[in-house]
Design a protein around this motif. Structure first.
Motif, PDB file in Angstrom:
ATOM      1  N   UNK A 214       0.826  -1.205   0.000  1.00 54.48           N
ATOM      2  CA  UNK A 214       0.000   0.000   0.000  1.00 54.48           C
ATOM      3  C   UNK A 214       0.860   1.255   0.000  1.00 54.48           C
ATOM      4  N   UNK A 215       1.981   1.235   0.728  1.00 52.13           N
ATOM      5  CA  UNK A 215       2.864   2.399   0.731  1.00 52.13           C
ATOM      6  C   UNK A 215       3.419   2.664  -0.662  1.00 52.13           C
ATOM      7  N   UNK A 216       3.706   1.603  -1.396  1.00 55.33           N
ATOM      8  CA  UNK A 216       4.180   1.765  -2.778  1.00 55.33           C
ATOM      9  C   UNK A 216       3.064   2.332  -3.651  1.00 55.33           C
ATOM     10  N   UNK A 217       1.857   1.809  -3.481  1.00 57.65           N
ATOM     11  CA  UNK A 217       0.731   2.298  -4.273  1.00 57.65           C
ATOM     12  C   UNK A 217       0.510   3.788  -4.066  1.00 57.65           C
ATOM     13  N   UNK A 218       0.634   4.237  -2.846  1.00 62.64           N
ATOM     14  CA  UNK A 218       0.380   5.643  -2.533  1.00 62.64           C
ATOM     15  C   UNK A 218       1.448   6.569  -3.121  1.00 62.64           C
ATOM     16  N   UNK A 219       2.670   6.064  -3.287  1.00 65.81           N
ATOM     17  CA  UNK A 219       3.766   6.912  -3.775  1.00 65.81           C
ATOM     18  C   UNK A 219       3.979   6.818  -5.279  1.00 65.81           C
ATOM     19  N   UNK A 220       3.800   5.641  -5.844  1.00 64.18           N
ATOM     20  CA  UNK A 220       4.203   5.389  -7.222  1.00 64.18           C
ATOM     21  C   UNK A 220       3.112   5.801  -8.219  1.00 64.18           C
ATOM     22  N   UNK A 221       3.489   5.983  -9.485  1.00 65.36           N
ATOM     23  CA  UNK A 221       2.491   6.253 -10.528  1.00 65.36           C
ATOM     24  C   UNK A 221       1.535   5.076 -10.696  1.00 65.36           C
ATOM     25  N   UNK A 222       0.421   5.317 -11.383  1.00 62.66           N
ATOM     26  CA  UNK A 222      -0.558   4.255 -11.609  1.00 62.66           C
ATOM     27  C   UNK A 222       0.060   3.085 -12.375  1.00 62.66           C
TER      28      UNK A 222
END
Length: 408
Positions: free
Chosen positions: A41-49
């Protein structure tokens, strides 16, 4: 997440925009040992779609539910052939049927569908319930257990070994190799584990060809691919994939369910007070704790999320990102047993939807029903911690539970 610039990593293809690059290693996510889903989830929040990681051979990662909904059913442009594993092992044969696209896919899929038909599931559910009760009663008076080894890696795997009619005594040896296959970043170790499983199954496939039974391996041997019979190599490959799926996925899912209920007594009490809520709770827990990551390979150049992708590019569908995406699921980290979760992707969709989904649901239901009847009040053992792991299939590796013991 920092951009990858180290010389130790493979180069980024020229068509990948620098702003889309992230250094994400699915075998080594920061914080995954404590909570693999929050790590993603932390990656999802930071990274592009849609982003590209040069780790493990280099591939694109779908970071949002909308992109997964678009890609998953499009088997013509996003092929499963030789694309599932991350990293890809060139010398490994195609994993049948998951790395076979239509129309051949349906030939290989048919016997699995028959083996887990509604009638067959009824029989397996009876066996699973009796085994669940036996296991729980075996450690209930102790007031504690290590849930993964004493329950999660025993119940669904024993039922599965009966499905393929393989010796239950082989369970520990098979589990060790399955663990290497789904969570080791070492391609040599993964290939060795696969070869050992293939060698093991080669003998069983030959035996079932000479002495067929009613088990799934015998049914696989009856497959006809168009106008030809299945080859020996194909039969071994399909048996191997079925084996890996049966040995790991339900056990891991049970572990995540048990950890959640051990740390959320109010949700646990909901199910105790209203057992009829269990089927809906299973779907919500699957949404919140999805575990697989699956690869695809582009068959043509295309634009996705405003980015030019090339034929041959690999794309990874990290299914837990779908269930954790607030654009698709309001307040996604919160578990709500009354949420409408019909469209979660825990078992996939389309032609490659998991054929064992209904058997998995039946086993998860048996677990919740029988456990909560007998051990309604449990928690993680004080001073210890749950340990999860990442990889192509997320897993619960260690879950020490305790509960009050009633005096006689």
């Amino acid at each position: 997440m920092s951009l990858v610039t180290t010389a130790a990593q493979p180069s980024v293809p020229a068509h990948v925009p620098p702003e889309r690059v992230r250094d994400v290693d699915l075998y080594n996510l920061p914080g995954a040992q404590e909570d693999v889903h929050l790590a993603w989830k932390r990656i999802q929040d930071e990274a592009p779609d849609l982003y590209f990681t040069p780790r493990n051979g280099g591939y694109w990662v779908l970071n949002r539910a909308a992109l997964m909904n678009q890609v998953w059913p499009d088997h013509e442009r996003f092929s499963s052939a030789k694309a599932i594993g991350i990293p890809n092992i060139p010398q490994m044969p195609a994993q049948i049927p998951i790395e076979v696209d239509p129309p051949q896919h349906r030939y290989f899929r048919h016997p699995i569908n028959v083996a887990v038909s509604p009638r067959a599931i009824q029989s397996f559910t009876v066996e699973a319930r009796a085994l669940a009760i036996e296991l729980i009663e075996g450690f209930k008076a102790r007031g504690e257990c290590e849930f993964v080894a004493e329950f999660a890696q025993f119940l669904p795997i024993t039922i599965f070994l009966r499905l393929v009619d393989l010796p239950v005594s082989d369970r520990p040896w098979l589990l060790e190799r399955a663990e290497l296959m789904v969570r080791s970043a070492d391609m040599v170790a993964r290939m060795q584990a696969y070869q050992e499983i293939v060698g093991y199954l080669d003998g069983w496939v030959r035996k079932r060809r000479d002495q067929p039974g009613t088990d799934l391996i015998s049914q696989i041997l009856q497959i006809r691919v168009g106008d030809r019979p299945i080859t020996h190599e194909e039969a071994v490959s399909e048996s191997a994939l079925v084996l890996f799926g049966g040995l790991d996925t339900v056990a891991s899912t049970m572990g995540f369910f048990a950890r959640f209920l051990a740390t959320h007594p109010a949700h646990r009490q909901q199910l105790i007070d209203d057992p009829a809520l269990i089927p809906q709770a299973i779907e919500e827990l699957l949404r919140r704790h999805s575990i697989p990551s699956l690869g695809r390979q582009l068959t043509e150049d295309m634009v996705l999320d405003g980015v030019q992708l090339k034929a041959g590019d690999r794309v990874m569908i990290t299914v837990c990102m779908h269930g954790l995406d607030e654009r698709a699921w309001p307040d996604p980290l919160t578990v709500d047993f009354k949420r409408n979760v019909q469209d979660h992707l825990a078992f996939g969709k389309g032609v490659h939807k998991c054929p064992g989904a209904n058997l998995a649901r039946a086993e998860l239901r048996v677990f919740l029903e029988e456990w909560l009847k007998r051990i309604p009040d449990f928690r993680i053992k004080p001073g210890e911690a749950a340990v999860s792991a990442t990889g192509p299939v997320a897993g619960m590796m260690h879950l020490p539970l305790v509960w009050p013991v009633q005096s006689a």
